[in-house]
Design a protein around this motif. Structure first.
Motif, PDB file in Angstrom:
ATOM      1  N   GLU A 164       0.832  -1.207   0.000  1.00 58.57           N
ATOM      2  CA  GLU A 164       0.000   0.000   0.000  1.00 58.57           C
ATOM      3  C   GLU A 164       0.868   1.258   0.000  1.00 58.57           C
ATOM      4  N   PRO A 166      -0.387   5.013   1.292  1.00 55.47           N
ATOM      5  CA  PRO A 166      -1.495   5.884   1.708  1.00 55.47           C
ATOM      6  C   PRO A 166      -1.192   7.344   1.392  1.00 55.47           C
ATOM      7  N   ASN A 189      -4.915   5.025  -2.390  1.00 55.61           N
ATOM      8  CA  ASN A 189      -3.972   3.941  -2.154  1.00 55.61           C
ATOM      9  C   ASN A 189      -3.227   3.725  -3.466  1.00 55.61           C
ATOM     10  N   SER A 231      -2.908   4.258   8.520  1.00 54.09           N
ATOM     11  CA  SER A 231      -2.859   3.203   7.513  1.00 54.09           C
ATOM     12  C   SER A 231      -2.696   1.877   8.234  1.00 54.09           C
ATOM     13  N   THR A 282       3.686   9.865  -0.425  1.00 48.52           N
ATOM     14  CA  THR A 282       3.547   9.466   0.972  1.00 48.52           C
ATOM     15  C   THR A 282       4.915   9.291   1.609  1.00 48.52           C
ATOM     16  N   PHE A 299      -6.285  -3.673   3.016  1.00 50.55           N
ATOM     17  CA  PHE A 299      -5.737  -2.352   3.302  1.00 50.55           C
ATOM     18  C   PHE A 299      -6.857  -1.441   3.792  1.00 50.55           C
ATOM     19  N   ILE A 301      -7.196   2.708   4.835  1.00 49.58           N
ATOM     20  CA  ILE A 301      -6.552   4.017   4.927  1.00 49.58           C
ATOM     21  C   ILE A 301      -7.602   5.027   5.365  1.00 49.58           C
TER      22      ILE A 301
END
Length: 328
Positions: A164, A166, A189, A231, A282, A299, A301
């Motif tokens: 991932e 975020p 993502n 996250s 990120t 995942f 977020i």
């Protein structure tokens, strides 16, 4: 104002988020509303308000029935361009301190990534009317690489990793005269293959050619300068990994305006009618903490300013696609 996009009676429609449990439908999809706003010279929030119907829907039911869509789409996926910028965030205090210490070293001792990051810190937030340092830039795909919120994120059989990223995504529509218009922002993502990228940074382009997701809600209006989110990865109903992350311009080396300028300065990215989804980067990755994801991991977020959490489970593909090229 926050809106979503959902399927209602087999039509994609935008809906105003009235509260955490209820949304109110408009009479069109987000793209159509944005085009109306451009044509009429009005703010998108005004157009959304004017387009509201009397139909209200249960938010959780939309999620349970898998009727959520990305908050901005184009009817032709080929006319949606998905891109992003990296090395844009300052990261944690420890990371920033380490960066400052290394920045004092001789220029020849810096890695290419550190050199690019240093350029952004020094020139990524130019004064009004000035041009700042251009960031690292990458291409992810067209609209076919976008996965709806709550939908499974495919992992190709050839992938080395499924990690991932975020971050914030800026969502745009290009006007008939080639003028880019920002529709709003969403949680994103920007899913990547970090093992491939780590092997050699020249494989960054390969590592980014993966699916992604953003939403479920689109924030219309000004972006808060400081945003704090979380996250996490959930496996078999339990939290496997969780970490806070920071975003917003107060936590970035580049201004949003600078990132937008260096994307839309290319004429090919100002094609009338196109949709653009641009990820802003990120500083927080589970990969950096040694996490290896597997099939079924989810995942999550969350950024409170953006309403509902963006959630996507992983779906690993077991068979590789036959990509042999035939000669005519």
């Amino acid at each position: 104002m926050r809106i979503i996009q959902c399927l209602h009676q087999n039509r994609p429609l935008a809906a105003l988020v009235e509260n955490e449990n209820r949304v109110r439908l408009t009479d069109a999809d987000t793209y159509t509303l944005a085009r109306r706003a451009i044509a009429d010279g009005r703010r998108l929030a005004e157009v959304v308000e004017a387009s509201l119907t009397e139909t209200r829907l249960d938010y959780q039911q939309l999620i349970d029935e898998r009727r959520l869509l990305p908050p901005l789409t184009h009817a032709d996926p080929a006319h949606c361009l998905v891109t992003g910028t990296g090395l844009t965030h300052l990261g944690s205090a420890d990371t920033r301190s380490a960066m400052h210490a290394q920045a004092k070293a001789d220029e020849s001792e810096l890695t290419d990534s550190m050199r690019m990051f240093k350029l952004g810190v020094e020139g990524g937030k130019p004064a009004a009317g000035e041009t700042g340092t251009q960031p690292e830039w990458f291409y992810k795909g067209d609209g076919d690489c976008v996965v709806a919120p709550e939908a499974a994120m495919p992992v190709p059989a050839f992938a080395e990793d499924a990690g991932e990223e975020p971050e914030l995504a800026g969502l745009y529509v290009i006007g008939d005269d080639g003028q880019p218009w920002r529709v709003g922002y969403a949680i994103g993502n920007e899913f990547s293959d970090h093992v491939t990228e780590r092997f050699n940074y020249l494989w960054l382009a390969h590592s980014k050619l993966r699916h992604c997701s953003f939403g479920p809600e689109l924030l219309i209006g000004e972006l808060p300068e400081h945003l704090e989110g979380v996250s996490r990865i959930v496996r078999d109903g339990e939290t496997l990994w969780e970490k806070p992350f920071l975003t917003g311009e107060a936590n970035m080396a580049h201004s949003i305006a600078n990132l937008e300028h260096h994307h839309f300065k290319y004429q090919g990215f100002r094609r009338p009618g196109d949709v653009h989804v641009h990820f802003f980067g990120t500083a927080t990755l589970s990969f950096a903490d040694g996490v290896q994801t597997r099939d079924g991991d989810r995942f999550e977020i969350a950024l409170p300013a953006f309403g509902r959490t963006l959630r996507n489970p992983l779906a690993f593909e077991s068979e590789a696609t036959d990509t042999r090229v035939n000669s005519l």
